[in-house]
Design a protein around this motif. Structure first.
Motif, PDB file in Angstrom:
ATOM      1  N   ALA A  94       0.843  -1.204   0.000  1.00  0.00           N
ATOM      2  CA  ALA A  94       0.000   0.000   0.000  1.00  0.00           C
ATOM      3  C   ALA A  94       0.873   1.247   0.000  1.00  0.00           C
ATOM      4  O   ALA A  94       0.665   2.167  -0.802  1.00  0.00           O
ATOM      5  CB  ALA A  94      -0.941  -0.002   1.211  1.00  0.00           C
ATOM      6  N   GLN A  95       1.891   1.282   0.868  1.00  0.00           N
ATOM      7  CA  GLN A  95       2.775   2.450   0.911  1.00  0.00           C
ATOM      8  C   GLN A  95       3.532   2.620  -0.398  1.00  0.00           C
ATOM      9  O   GLN A  95       3.735   3.740  -0.862  1.00  0.00           O
ATOM     10  CB  GLN A  95       3.740   2.350   2.081  1.00  0.00           C
ATOM     11  CG  GLN A  95       3.077   2.647   3.397  1.00  0.00           C
ATOM     12  CD  GLN A  95       4.075   3.036   4.461  1.00  0.00           C
ATOM     13  OE1 GLN A  95       5.282   3.001   4.261  1.00  0.00           O
ATOM     14  NE2 GLN A  95       3.556   3.421   5.598  1.00  0.00           N
ATOM     15  N   THR A  96       3.936   1.512  -0.991  1.00  0.00           N
ATOM     16  CA  THR A  96       4.634   1.584  -2.279  1.00  0.00           C
ATOM     17  C   THR A  96       3.725   2.189  -3.346  1.00  0.00           C
ATOM     18  O   THR A  96       4.156   3.037  -4.128  1.00  0.00           O
ATOM     19  CB  THR A  96       5.117   0.186  -2.703  1.00  0.00           C
ATOM     20  OG1 THR A  96       6.018  -0.309  -1.705  1.00  0.00           O
ATOM     21  CG2 THR A  96       5.810   0.216  -4.051  1.00  0.00           C
ATOM     22  N   ALA A  97       2.470   1.753  -3.366  1.00  0.00           N
ATOM     23  CA  ALA A  97       1.529   2.299  -4.358  1.00  0.00           C
ATOM     24  C   ALA A  97       1.352   3.797  -4.149  1.00  0.00           C
ATOM     25  O   ALA A  97       1.360   4.570  -5.121  1.00  0.00           O
ATOM     26  CB  ALA A  97       0.188   1.573  -4.267  1.00  0.00           C
ATOM     27  N   PHE A  98       1.203   4.230  -2.904  1.00  0.00           N
ATOM     28  CA  PHE A  98       1.020   5.662  -2.651  1.00  0.00           C
ATOM     29  C   PHE A  98       2.265   6.454  -3.065  1.00  0.00           C
ATOM     30  O   PHE A  98       2.155   7.570  -3.580  1.00  0.00           O
ATOM     31  CB  PHE A  98       0.683   5.918  -1.183  1.00  0.00           C
ATOM     32  CG  PHE A  98      -0.645   5.328  -0.766  1.00  0.00           C
ATOM     33  CD1 PHE A  98      -1.773   5.474  -1.565  1.00  0.00           C
ATOM     34  CD2 PHE A  98      -0.766   4.636   0.424  1.00  0.00           C
ATOM     35  CE1 PHE A  98      -2.988   4.936  -1.188  1.00  0.00           C
ATOM     36  CE2 PHE A  98      -1.984   4.092   0.807  1.00  0.00           C
ATOM     37  CZ  PHE A  98      -3.094   4.238   0.004  1.00  0.00           C
ATOM     38  N   GLU A 126      -5.970   4.016  -6.184  1.00  0.00           N
ATOM     39  CA  GLU A 126      -6.974   2.988  -5.895  1.00  0.00           C
ATOM     40  C   GLU A 126      -6.300   1.673  -5.508  1.00  0.00           C
ATOM     41  O   GLU A 126      -6.762   0.972  -4.606  1.00  0.00           O
ATOM     42  CB  GLU A 126      -7.899   2.779  -7.100  1.00  0.00           C
ATOM     43  CG  GLU A 126      -8.949   1.710  -6.890  1.00  0.00           C
ATOM     44  CD  GLU A 126      -9.895   1.957  -5.723  1.00  0.00           C
ATOM     45  OE1 GLU A 126     -10.384   0.973  -5.155  1.00  0.00           O
ATOM     46  OE2 GLU A 126     -10.141   3.133  -5.375  1.00  0.00           O
ATOM     47  N   LEU A 127      -5.195   1.324  -6.175  1.00  0.00           N
ATOM     48  CA  LEU A 127      -4.444   0.124  -5.830  1.00  0.00           C
ATOM     49  C   LEU A 127      -3.955   0.196  -4.379  1.00  0.00           C
ATOM     50  O   LEU A 127      -4.102  -0.762  -3.613  1.00  0.00           O
ATOM     51  CB  LEU A 127      -3.256  -0.055  -6.786  1.00  0.00           C
ATOM     52  CG  LEU A 127      -2.343  -1.245  -6.514  1.00  0.00           C
ATOM     53  CD1 LEU A 127      -3.087  -2.562  -6.702  1.00  0.00           C
ATOM     54  CD2 LEU A 127      -1.122  -1.167  -7.430  1.00  0.00           C
ATOM     55  N   ARG A 170      -1.449  11.253   5.608  1.00  0.00           N
ATOM     56  CA  ARG A 170      -1.217  12.453   4.819  1.00  0.00           C
ATOM     57  C   ARG A 170      -2.380  12.637   3.869  1.00  0.00           C
ATOM     58  O   ARG A 170      -3.136  11.711   3.598  1.00  0.00           O
ATOM     59  CB  ARG A 170       0.103  12.393   4.073  1.00  0.00           C
ATOM     60  CG  ARG A 170       0.240  11.215   3.199  1.00  0.00           C
ATOM     61  CD  ARG A 170       1.570  11.200   2.549  1.00  0.00           C
ATOM     62  NE  ARG A 170       1.469  10.130   1.572  1.00  0.00           N
ATOM     63  CZ  ARG A 170       2.085  10.105   0.445  1.00  0.00           C
ATOM     64  NH1 ARG A 170       2.891  11.051   0.124  1.00  0.00           N
ATOM     65  NH2 ARG A 170       1.905   9.114  -0.385  1.00  0.00           N
ATOM     66  N   SER A 171      -2.474  13.821   3.368  1.00  0.00           N
ATOM     67  CA  SER A 171      -3.587  14.103   2.481  1.00  0.00           C
ATOM     68  C   SER A 171      -3.429  13.346   1.175  1.00  0.00           C
ATOM     69  O   SER A 171      -2.326  13.024   0.753  1.00  0.00           O
ATOM     70  CB  SER A 171      -3.680  15.606   2.207  1.00  0.00           C
ATOM     71  OG  SER A 171      -2.516  16.040   1.551  1.00  0.00           O
ATOM     72  N   LYS A 172      -4.561  13.075   0.560  1.00  0.00           N
ATOM     73  CA  LYS A 172      -4.583  12.343  -0.700  1.00  0.00           C
ATOM     74  C   LYS A 172      -3.955  13.211  -1.792  1.00  0.00           C
ATOM     75  O   LYS A 172      -4.315  14.370  -1.947  1.00  0.00           O
ATOM     76  CB  LYS A 172      -6.041  12.036  -1.036  1.00  0.00           C
ATOM     77  CG  LYS A 172      -6.235  11.084  -2.151  1.00  0.00           C
ATOM     78  CD  LYS A 172      -7.708  10.757  -2.261  1.00  0.00           C
ATOM     79  CE  LYS A 172      -7.945   9.671  -3.270  1.00  0.00           C
ATOM     80  NZ  LYS A 172      -9.344   9.291  -3.332  1.00  0.00           N
TER      81      LYS A 172
END
Length: 192
Positions: free
Chosen positions: A50-54, A104-105, A180-182
């Motif tokens: 998840a962190q990698t995707a962000f 979304e991922l 953090r903010s999107k």
């Protein structure tokens, strides 16, 4: 490289290639024996994915910002001698879509991780098994039979950084756990 080194395009390309190779290695160590043995590892991997995707969302934004700045400064040309704006606009729109899909991922990985927050192995240790089907069947049973699961957290040792799971991983700075903010998807550029 430390933070004070001057980074070249080759360094950036190499880092992107290493990312690809690290995912390949992750897939290999998950699939090959002994592979996964605890649901806490799945929880940790999902959090790191998840962190990698962000972070990949940020990467797409940085790539788009670079192309936009270069185009605005008149430093881009087209191999066929035509105006580069339409081609860069196609890349811009594709990067904006990639940022949306990658966000979304990341959210999907985060939801999968959250779904596993209360899941743990019934055995205190699951060692390498010559019959991994039994372990997989037991794990599936644990996931579906909530009455058999004792109360308590899945473990004190998670989430763990992906570098702790993969062998010989180079040190990677951990992300802040603060929300953090999107990231905002850039608006489409108008052709000149």
């Amino acid at each position: 490289m430390d933070d004070h080194d001057i980074h070249t395009d080759e360094d950036i390309e190499r880092l992107a290639g290493e990312l690809h190779e690290r995912i390949r290695e992750l897939n290999r160590v998950i699939q090959e024996p002994p592979g996964l043995s605890q649901p806490t590892a799945v929880y940790t991997v999902l959090g790191n994915l998840a962190q990698t995707a962000f972070r990949l969302v940020q990467t797409t934004e940085h790539l788009d910002a670079f192309l936009t700045a270069e185009l605005d400064a008149g430093r881009l040309g087209h191999d066929r001698g035509t105006d580069p704006v339409p081609t860069v606009m196609k890349a811009h729109n594709a990067l904006a879509r990639a940022a949306e899909q990658t966000m979304e991922l990341g959210e999907t990985f985060r939801r999968a991780q959250g779904a596993l927050a209360a899941i743990h192995a019934n055995q205190t240790t699951v060692g390498p098994s010559s019959d991994r089907d039994e372990v997989a069947a037991a794990s599936l049973t644990n996931l579906t039979d909530h009455s058999a699961a004792p109360d308590g957290a899945a473990g004190e040792d998670f989430p763990r950084p992906i570098d702790d799971v993969l062998p010989d991983a180079p040190h990677v700075e951990q992300a802040s756990s603060e929300p953090r903010s999107k990231p905002q998807v850039p608006p489409p550029r108008r052709e000149r």
